[in-house]
Design a protein around this motif. Structure first.
Motif, PDB file in Angstrom:
ATOM      1  N   ASN A 140       0.813  -1.206   0.000  1.00 20.93           N
ATOM      2  CA  ASN A 140       0.000   0.000   0.000  1.00 20.93           C
ATOM      3  C   ASN A 140       0.851   1.263   0.000  1.00 20.93           C
ATOM      4  O   ASN A 140       1.996   1.265   0.450  1.00 20.93           O
ATOM      5  CB  ASN A 140      -0.954   0.003   1.197  1.00 20.93           C
ATOM      6  CG  ASN A 140      -2.084  -0.990   1.025  1.00 20.93           C
ATOM      7  OD1 ASN A 140      -2.541  -1.234  -0.091  1.00 20.93           O
ATOM      8  ND2 ASN A 140      -2.534  -1.577   2.117  1.00 20.93           N
ATOM      9  N   LYS A 144      -1.726   5.918   2.505  1.00 19.51           N
ATOM     10  CA  LYS A 144      -2.720   5.043   3.120  1.00 19.51           C
ATOM     11  C   LYS A 144      -2.207   4.470   4.435  1.00 19.51           C
ATOM     12  O   LYS A 144      -2.950   4.358   5.411  1.00 19.51           O
ATOM     13  CB  LYS A 144      -3.091   3.910   2.153  1.00 19.51           C
ATOM     14  CG  LYS A 144      -4.226   3.027   2.653  1.00 19.51           C
ATOM     15  CD  LYS A 144      -4.637   2.017   1.602  1.00 19.51           C
ATOM     16  CE  LYS A 144      -5.762   1.123   2.106  1.00 19.51           C
ATOM     17  NZ  LYS A 144      -6.175   0.128   1.097  1.00 19.51           N
ATOM     18  N   LEU A 214     -10.162   5.956   3.760  1.00 19.87           N
ATOM     19  CA  LEU A 214      -9.593   4.629   3.541  1.00 19.87           C
ATOM     20  C   LEU A 214     -10.549   3.729   2.764  1.00 19.87           C
ATOM     21  O   LEU A 214     -10.133   2.926   1.921  1.00 19.87           O
ATOM     22  CB  LEU A 214      -9.233   3.991   4.884  1.00 19.87           C
ATOM     23  CG  LEU A 214      -8.017   4.576   5.602  1.00 19.87           C
ATOM     24  CD1 LEU A 214      -7.900   4.008   7.007  1.00 19.87           C
ATOM     25  CD2 LEU A 214      -6.743   4.302   4.814  1.00 19.87           C
ATOM     26  N   ARG A 217     -10.406   4.496  -0.951  1.00 19.94           N
ATOM     27  CA  ARG A 217      -9.155   4.265  -1.661  1.00 19.94           C
ATOM     28  C   ARG A 217      -9.167   2.854  -2.257  1.00 19.94           C
ATOM     29  O   ARG A 217      -9.575   1.895  -1.625  1.00 19.94           O
ATOM     30  CB  ARG A 217      -7.954   4.390  -0.715  1.00 19.94           C
ATOM     31  CG  ARG A 217      -7.811   5.760  -0.081  1.00 19.94           C
ATOM     32  CD  ARG A 217      -7.430   6.809  -1.089  1.00 19.94           C
ATOM     33  NE  ARG A 217      -6.048   6.658  -1.512  1.00 19.94           N
ATOM     34  CZ  ARG A 217      -5.464   7.442  -2.403  1.00 19.94           C
ATOM     35  NH1 ARG A 217      -6.147   8.414  -2.982  1.00 19.94           N
ATOM     36  NH2 ARG A 217      -4.203   7.267  -2.723  1.00 19.94           N
TER      37      ARG A 217
END
Length: 225
Positions: A140, A144, A214, A217
């Motif tokens: 990631n 993030k 989050l 995403r």
């Protein structure tokens, strides 16, 4: 009435289970509970406060491997044959930590099926968290990972005393995310503009906005049925 901890046991019941080989102590901010290389002879339990676990290499590089909240065990490696501590445990802000001698913990796990089940469930949740952190670290984006770290600190802030606002350096955030302080500074500036964080004597975090961020995403790892 005694407060319930994260294992579902009251503090009174918890003390009864460890009448022998149990001591409790208050720690100041940044005080070491145990250091990397110390003898591993006890398990620790956080009654209140927060503890961070850090590892230092021979090249003097340091990394934060975990930040643990109230209701967490740490140092349990001694139960699996670990003779020396592989990380340093240090209090973040004031905390109260219970020390459970290895032999006493082993006896309690053998004779108390309820506690053994709860302890195993806790360890499994820790393993799952470590796996998620590894996925974050390898796949990631830094932005993030930082958002997830801030969510964790949001939980810490909720449990902290209002007269002791949490102060987290960007260097600490960079260690946890696995990136540079400069990149963290850039992301934090963007997060501040979006209302994710703001500063009022200490770091304040809008967990709802970060959670929504989050969720929106795209995943960096493909999940297969």
């Amino acid at each position: 009435m005694a407060k319930k901890n994260n294992l579902g046991l009251s503090s009174t019941v918890f003390r009864k289970k460890f009448r022998v080989g149990m001591t409790a102590r208050n720690y100041r901010d940044n005080e070491v509970v145990f250091a990397q290389g110390d003898a591993a002879d006890a398990v620790f339990y956080i009654q209140s406060g927060t503890v961070k676990l850090t590892v230092a290499s021979t090249r003097r590089k340091k990394a934060i491997v975990a930040v643990l909240l109230r209701g967490s065990f740490f140092g349990e490696g001694c139960l699996g044959g670990q003779s020396l501590r592989v990380y340093t445990a240090r209090s973040i802000g004031p905390s109260n930590v219970t020390r459970l001698e290895k032999e006493s913990t082993v006896r309690t796990l053998k004779r108390d099926a309820q506690f053994a089940a709860l302890f195993n469930a806790y360890l499994l949740s820790r393993v799952m968290r470590v796996e998620e952190d590894l996925v974050d670290q390898f796949f990631n984006f830094s932005e993030k990972r930082l958002a997830r770290v801030l969510l964790l600190f949001g939980q810490i802030i909720k449990e902290s005393q209002p007269e002791r606002p949490l102060k987290v350096s960007q260097a600490t955030l960079a260690e946890m995310v696995g990136t540079t302080r400069e990149r963290v500074s850039k992301f934090m500036s963007a997060f501040k503009k979006k209302g994710f964080v703001h500063y009022n004597g200490g770091l304040q975090i809008n967990g709802a906005l970060i959670s929504a961020f989050l969720q929106n995403r795209p995943m960096s790892v493909v999940r297969r049925a």
